[in-house]
Design a protein around this motif. Sequence first.
Motif, mmCIF file in Angstrom:
data_model
loop_
_atom_site.group_PDB
_atom_site.id
_atom_site.type_symbol
_atom_site.label_atom_id
_atom_site.label_comp_id
_atom_site.label_asym_id
_atom_site.label_seq_id
_atom_site.Cartn_x
_atom_site.Cartn_y
_atom_site.Cartn_z
ATOM 1 N N GLU A 105 0.844 -1.185 0.193
ATOM 2 C CA GLU A 105 0.064 -0.046 0.097
ATOM 3 C C GLU A 105 1.033 1.318 -0.017
ATOM 4 O O GLU A 105 0.720 2.306 -0.650
ATOM 5 C CB GLU A 105 -0.954 0.055 1.134
ATOM 6 N N ALA A 106 1.862 1.182 0.977
ATOM 7 C CA ALA A 106 2.902 2.395 0.646
ATOM 8 C C ALA A 106 3.501 2.616 -0.574
ATOM 9 O O ALA A 106 3.562 3.745 -0.881
ATOM 10 C CB ALA A 106 3.918 2.112 2.029
ATOM 11 N N MET A 107 3.671 1.672 -1.167
ATOM 12 C CA MET A 107 4.461 1.846 -2.608
ATOM 13 C C MET A 107 3.339 1.979 -3.679
ATOM 14 O O MET A 107 3.754 2.310 -4.974
ATOM 15 C CB MET A 107 5.417 0.460 -2.929
ATOM 16 N N ARG A 108 2.038 2.179 -3.307
ATOM 17 C CA ARG A 108 1.276 2.325 -4.365
ATOM 18 C C ARG A 108 1.349 3.622 -5.159
ATOM 19 O O ARG A 108 1.555 4.704 -4.373
ATOM 20 C CB ARG A 108 -0.250 2.326 -3.826
ATOM 21 N N GLY A 109 1.435 3.692 -6.414
ATOM 22 C CA GLY A 109 1.664 4.878 -7.254
ATOM 23 C C GLY A 109 3.009 5.380 -7.357
ATOM 24 O O GLY A 109 3.322 6.392 -8.156
ATOM 25 N N ALA A 110 4.013 4.575 -6.752
ATOM 26 C CA ALA A 110 5.449 4.980 -6.844
ATOM 27 C C ALA A 110 5.989 4.194 -8.083
ATOM 28 O O ALA A 110 5.319 3.209 -8.436
ATOM 29 C CB ALA A 110 6.101 4.577 -5.566
ATOM 30 N N PRO A 111 6.892 4.694 -8.708
ATOM 31 C CA PRO A 111 7.783 4.084 -9.837
ATOM 32 C C PRO A 111 8.100 2.695 -9.279
ATOM 33 O O PRO A 111 8.521 2.709 -8.212
ATOM 34 C CB PRO A 111 8.918 5.006 -10.211
ATOM 35 N N GLU A 112 7.961 1.692 -10.218
ATOM 36 C CA GLU A 112 8.255 0.161 -9.794
ATOM 37 C C GLU A 112 10.065 0.250 -10.032
ATOM 38 O O GLU A 112 10.399 -0.622 -9.156
ATOM 39 C CB GLU A 112 8.068 -0.817 -10.895
ATOM 40 N N ASP A 113 10.522 1.128 -10.622
ATOM 41 C CA ASP A 113 11.988 1.044 -10.894
ATOM 42 C C ASP A 113 12.484 1.617 -9.370
ATOM 43 O O ASP A 113 12.378 2.804 -8.985
ATOM 44 C CB ASP A 113 12.415 2.174 -11.586
ATOM 45 N N ARG A 114 13.322 0.618 -8.845
ATOM 46 C CA ARG A 114 13.967 1.072 -7.354
ATOM 47 C C ARG A 114 14.866 2.320 -7.494
ATOM 48 O O ARG A 114 15.288 2.973 -6.476
ATOM 49 C CB ARG A 114 14.623 -0.168 -6.856
ATOM 50 N N ALA A 115 15.544 2.436 -8.644
ATOM 51 C CA ALA A 115 16.591 3.497 -8.617
ATOM 52 C C ALA A 115 15.721 4.751 -8.731
ATOM 53 O O ALA A 115 16.308 5.962 -8.279
ATOM 54 C CB ALA A 115 17.126 3.357 -10.152
ATOM 55 N N ARG A 116 14.459 4.880 -8.967
ATOM 56 C CA ARG A 116 13.680 6.262 -8.723
ATOM 57 C C ARG A 116 13.091 6.368 -7.540
ATOM 58 O O ARG A 116 12.758 7.194 -7.051
ATOM 59 C CB ARG A 116 12.719 6.126 -9.881
ATOM 60 N N TRP A 117 12.675 5.051 -6.987
ATOM 61 C CA TRP A 117 12.008 5.191 -5.618
ATOM 62 C C TRP A 117 12.380 4.095 -4.870
ATOM 63 O O TRP A 117 11.954 2.844 -4.722
ATOM 64 C CB TRP A 117 10.509 5.010 -5.998
ATOM 65 N N PRO A 118 13.670 4.213 -3.945
ATOM 66 C CA PRO A 118 13.912 2.968 -3.103
ATOM 67 C C PRO A 118 13.091 2.393 -2.031
ATOM 68 O O PRO A 118 12.360 3.331 -1.656
ATOM 69 C CB PRO A 118 15.277 3.519 -2.687
ATOM 70 N N LEU A 119 13.068 1.343 -1.626
ATOM 71 C CA LEU A 119 12.238 0.646 -0.676
ATOM 72 C C LEU A 119 13.422 0.400 0.559
ATOM 73 O O LEU A 119 14.119 -0.603 -0.009
ATOM 74 C CB LEU A 119 11.449 -0.380 -1.114
ATOM 75 N N VAL A 120 13.422 1.092 1.513
ATOM 76 C CA VAL A 120 14.371 0.820 2.415
ATOM 77 C C VAL A 120 14.046 0.387 3.756
ATOM 78 O O VAL A 120 12.981 0.878 4.455
ATOM 79 C CB VAL A 120 15.220 2.337 2.737
#
Length: 292
Positions: A105-120
């Motif tokens: 849910e937190a990643m909803r709408g964020a780019p799938e590319d981890r280089a653009r939106w890291p999940l840390v």
Amino acid sequence: MSEPPSRSHGRIAPRVTLKPRALMEEAEVIGVWTARIVTLFPELFPGPLGASLLGQALRTGLWNLTTLDLRRFGEGRHRNVDAPPAGGGPGMVLRADIAAAAVDEAMRGAPEDRARWPLVYLSPRGKPFDQTMARRFAACDGVTLICGRFEGIDERLIEARSVEEVSLGDFVMTGGEIAAMALIDATVRLIPRVLGNAASVAEESFSAGLLEAPHYTKPQLWEGRAIPEVLLSGHHARIAAWRTAKSEALTKERRPDLWRAHEAKASSADPEARTEQSGAHITAATGGLEKD
């Protein structure tokens, strides 16, 4: 990362508040750097992030902060989110299925590319957080941070969601919230217009791989200690050389690891120029004001 929109447009909702709310209810500014926090304690945010320049930048829409309460995804009357570790051992572990539901849910709408939106995931076993990493995160569209508790998170969640583990240092805390605040602070201050003075970022510790030189201000004489004469000379070249020399000396004394990396980089670039530069800095470090 795109330039922040003006305050006259781009908002999903007409009001921005520093009081955390459920993630999907949080008013955001479209197109600006965003931190999304998965935590059992959303009431801890924004905390110090809501004060001073970072708080002002948050209120004016230069960056976003949203929180998601992990407890919302828990099971049973008490919204349990953890279970005993497989194989035995002390403490409890955050469940993969529950953490995954929150993360998704937190990643909803964020780019799938981890280089653009890291999940840390803030973890003591992660890669040490440093200024280079802060610059990398600041160049992204945003970052989602998982604040662990108890003994940590089920390893399968980390593997399945391509989670990047980041450590604030070689110590253990009760949870990841304070570490997340430190990471966000170090990152957001690098976003254009947040600090207001770009030179503040360019000339500070770690910006060139070295510790920052000492600072002085009024009064000129305090408790018998005077401001180094070179800083009062008005000679910008000598002042710059003095600061560089002091920066190198402090780094060599206090952070030999950084000094070795700095030396290796300088030597590989131009060994002869490096030798000449260091010789010039010996004179500058003494505060010498010899005439040209």
